[in-house]
Structure formats: structure tokens, C-alpha cells
Design a protein around this motif. Structure first.
Motif, PDB file in Angstrom:
ATOM      1  N   ASP A   1       0.815  -1.220   0.000  1.00  0.00           N
ATOM      2  CA  ASP A   1       0.000   0.000   0.000  1.00  0.00           C
ATOM      3  C   ASP A   1       0.845   1.265   0.000  1.00  0.00           C
ATOM      4  O   ASP A   1       0.364   2.330  -0.388  1.00  0.00           O
ATOM      5  CB  ASP A   1      -0.915   0.031   1.231  1.00  0.00           C
ATOM      6  N   VAL A   2       2.095   1.170   0.473  1.00  0.00           N
ATOM      7  CA  VAL A   2       2.917   2.380   0.590  1.00  0.00           C
ATOM      8  C   VAL A   2       4.155   2.368  -0.297  1.00  0.00           C
ATOM      9  O   VAL A   2       4.713   3.422  -0.571  1.00  0.00           O
ATOM     10  CB  VAL A   2       3.328   2.645   2.057  1.00  0.00           C
ATOM     11  N   PHE A   3       4.606   1.190  -0.737  1.00  0.00           N
ATOM     12  CA  PHE A   3       5.798   1.101  -1.574  1.00  0.00           C
ATOM     13  C   PHE A   3       5.470   0.533  -2.949  1.00  0.00           C
ATOM     14  O   PHE A   3       4.621  -0.345  -3.075  1.00  0.00           O
ATOM     15  CB  PHE A   3       6.853   0.191  -0.921  1.00  0.00           C
ATOM     16  N   THR A   4       6.159   1.018  -3.948  1.00  0.00           N
ATOM     17  CA  THR A   4       6.053   0.432  -5.283  1.00  0.00           C
ATOM     18  C   THR A   4       6.901  -0.833  -5.325  1.00  0.00           C
ATOM     19  O   THR A   4       7.646  -1.135  -4.385  1.00  0.00           O
ATOM     20  CB  THR A   4       6.572   1.407  -6.359  1.00  0.00           C
ATOM     21  N   ASP A   5       6.817  -1.573  -6.415  1.00  0.00           N
ATOM     22  CA  ASP A   5       7.639  -2.778  -6.589  1.00  0.00           C
ATOM     23  C   ASP A   5       9.127  -2.434  -6.586  1.00  0.00           C
ATOM     24  O   ASP A   5       9.965  -3.288  -6.284  1.00  0.00           O
ATOM     25  CB  ASP A   5       7.285  -3.502  -7.898  1.00  0.00           C
ATOM     26  N   GLU A   6       9.450  -1.206  -6.935  1.00  0.00           N
ATOM     27  CA  GLU A   6      10.855  -0.771  -6.952  1.00  0.00           C
ATOM     28  C   GLU A   6      11.319  -0.285  -5.587  1.00  0.00           C
ATOM     29  O   GLU A   6      12.458   0.138  -5.424  1.00  0.00           O
ATOM     30  CB  GLU A   6      11.054   0.362  -7.983  1.00  0.00           C
ATOM     31  N   GLY A   7      10.436  -0.328  -4.585  1.00  0.00           N
ATOM     32  CA  GLY A   7      10.811   0.077  -3.239  1.00  0.00           C
ATOM     33  C   GLY A   7      10.699   1.558  -2.983  1.00  0.00           C
ATOM     34  O   GLY A   7      11.222   2.060  -1.987  1.00  0.00           O
ATOM     35  N   GLU A   8      10.028   2.301  -3.863  1.00  0.00           N
ATOM     36  CA  GLU A   8       9.842   3.734  -3.664  1.00  0.00           C
ATOM     37  C   GLU A   8       8.483   3.998  -3.035  1.00  0.00           C
ATOM     38  O   GLU A   8       7.540   3.223  -3.224  1.00  0.00           O
ATOM     39  CB  GLU A   8       9.944   4.466  -5.001  1.00  0.00           C
ATOM     40  N   LEU A   9       8.376   5.093  -2.289  1.00  0.00           N
ATOM     41  CA  LEU A   9       7.106   5.474  -1.679  1.00  0.00           C
ATOM     42  C   LEU A   9       6.110   5.816  -2.778  1.00  0.00           C
ATOM     43  O   LEU A   9       6.421   6.572  -3.702  1.00  0.00           O
ATOM     44  CB  LEU A   9       7.313   6.680  -0.757  1.00  0.00           C
ATOM     45  N   ARG A  10       4.924   5.249  -2.695  1.00  0.00           N
ATOM     46  CA  ARG A  10       3.894   5.521  -3.697  1.00  0.00           C
ATOM     47  C   ARG A  10       3.452   6.991  -3.622  1.00  0.00           C
ATOM     48  O   ARG A  10       3.450   7.585  -2.537  1.00  0.00           O
ATOM     49  CB  ARG A  10       2.659   4.652  -3.439  1.00  0.00           C
TER      50      ARG A  10
END
Length: 199
Positions: A17-26
């Protein structure tokens, strides 16, 4: 993916819910309303003094207050605490009826403050929260060479209509007017009685 805490322990988020698959904050507009409200509120309360310390020392001696490390309650009615005072809150919640107020956020917050301000404390040997430490390498992290915008920068990019669509109270954020500017803790609480109430 599991649950993670961000900035303060207590409020837990599903990583997806808060991170993209790349590990960045949505981006905020990709988060559901509850997650968005909590993330925005964390940007306000992270680094603030512990509420219980403040009740003891007040503004006059605020330098004696510990920095809050834990958050319980609902956004805008949260209680932020240091590790020293977390057992007092947990005792109030578990043993003194605090759990009965979870559906009334403003009463919940005020009732704890009143209980604590009246001199009540957890027994000296009262156990606090047990935290389960997970492998920090399993929690998505932004790439170190990628500079991510701050939450405030993300919010400043949004126009009034987009901010209204987010349906988040931003009154406590110190945001510059866009026209005037030039331009995770992954500890997860393990307490079945608290569950996902975020208290």
C-alpha cells in the motif's frame, strides 16, 4: 509482503500500500484514504515530544521531554509516546478501559491524557509491547542514488482540486504556498489484543 511501521512504531501499513515494486514510496493519490491520512499525519508528529513527557514537563521544560517513538490512536487524535511511557499507555488501554474508547477517537485521546495527568502510571513491573524484529533487507527501500521528493514537495505539486480529492486534513502541515515558492522502521508490534486497531 508484510506490515511495516514508518517513522514511528504503532501504525502499521501493508508494504504494497505504501511502496512500489521498486521500493519507492507511492504517490499519495495512489494510496487509499486511511493510508494517506496516516502517512500525512506521520509527517507532522514524527520528531515531536512524547505526549506523556509533555504532560509532566510542559512547554516551559520541553527540552526534558523525550522524542516520541510510538504512535497509537487515529489521525488527529493520536497519542505519541517515548519508550519510557509506552507501558503507561498500554496499561491504561489494557487494564483501565482504554480499549472501550477505540470507537470514539477524541474521547480516547483525552481520556488517556486525563488518566495520566491525574498521576496514574503502569505498575513498575508491567510489561510493555513485544516487538518482532524482521529482516530490514526484506523491507523495500528507495535506491540510494535516487533523490525522492519529500511529502511536502509532493503535496505542493498538487492543485486545490487534487488536494480536495485526497480528502486529507492538511491543517497541521507547514506547507509553503506554491505561488510563493521558487520552485521505516520495520518493527511490527506483536500483541493480539491490539490487533489492527492502531491503538
Amino acid at each position: 509482503m508484510g506490515k511495516v511501521s514508518i517513522a514511528l512504531r504503532g501504525w502499521r501499513f501493508d508494504e504494497a500500500d505504501v511502496f512500489t515494486d521498486e521500493g519507492e514510496l507511492r504517490p499519495l493519490d495512489e494510496m487509499d484514504q486511511d493510508t494517506r491520512e496516516r502517512i500525512v499525519r506521520l509527517s507532522v508528529v514524527a520528531g515531536q515530544p512524547c505526549d506523556a513527557c509533555w504532560l509532566v514537563h510542559g512547554d516551559a521544560n520541553i527540552q526534558q521531554c523525550n522524542v516520541a517513538r510510538i504512535v497509537y490512536g487515529e489521525p488527529l487524535h493520536e497519542v505519541v509516546l517515548c519508550a519510557e511511557h509506552e507501558p503507561d499507555f498500554l496499561y491504561w488501554f489494557r487494564e483501565e478501559g482504554g480499549d472501550e474508547l477505540t470507537s470514539r477517537p477524541s474521547d480516547f485521546e483525552d481520556a488517556f491524557y486525563e488518566w495520566f495527568d491525574d498521576g496514574n502510571r503502569a505498575p513498575e513491573d508491567y510489561g510493555g509491547m513485544e516487538y518482532v524484529n524482521t529482516d530490514p533487507d526484506d523491507v523495500p527501500r528507495p535506491q540510494p542514488d535516487v533523490e525522492l521528493p519529500t511529502l511536502e514537495e509532493e503535496l505542493e505539486k498538487l492543485d486545490d482540486e487534487e488536494l480536495d480529492a485526497l480528502d486529507v486534513d492538511l491543517d497541521d502541515l507547514d506547507l509553503d504556498d506554491p505561488d510563493e515558492t521558487n520552485g521505516t522502521d520495520d518493527d511490527v508490534p506483536d500483541d493480539s489484543r491490539l490487533g489492527d486497531l492502531d491503538v
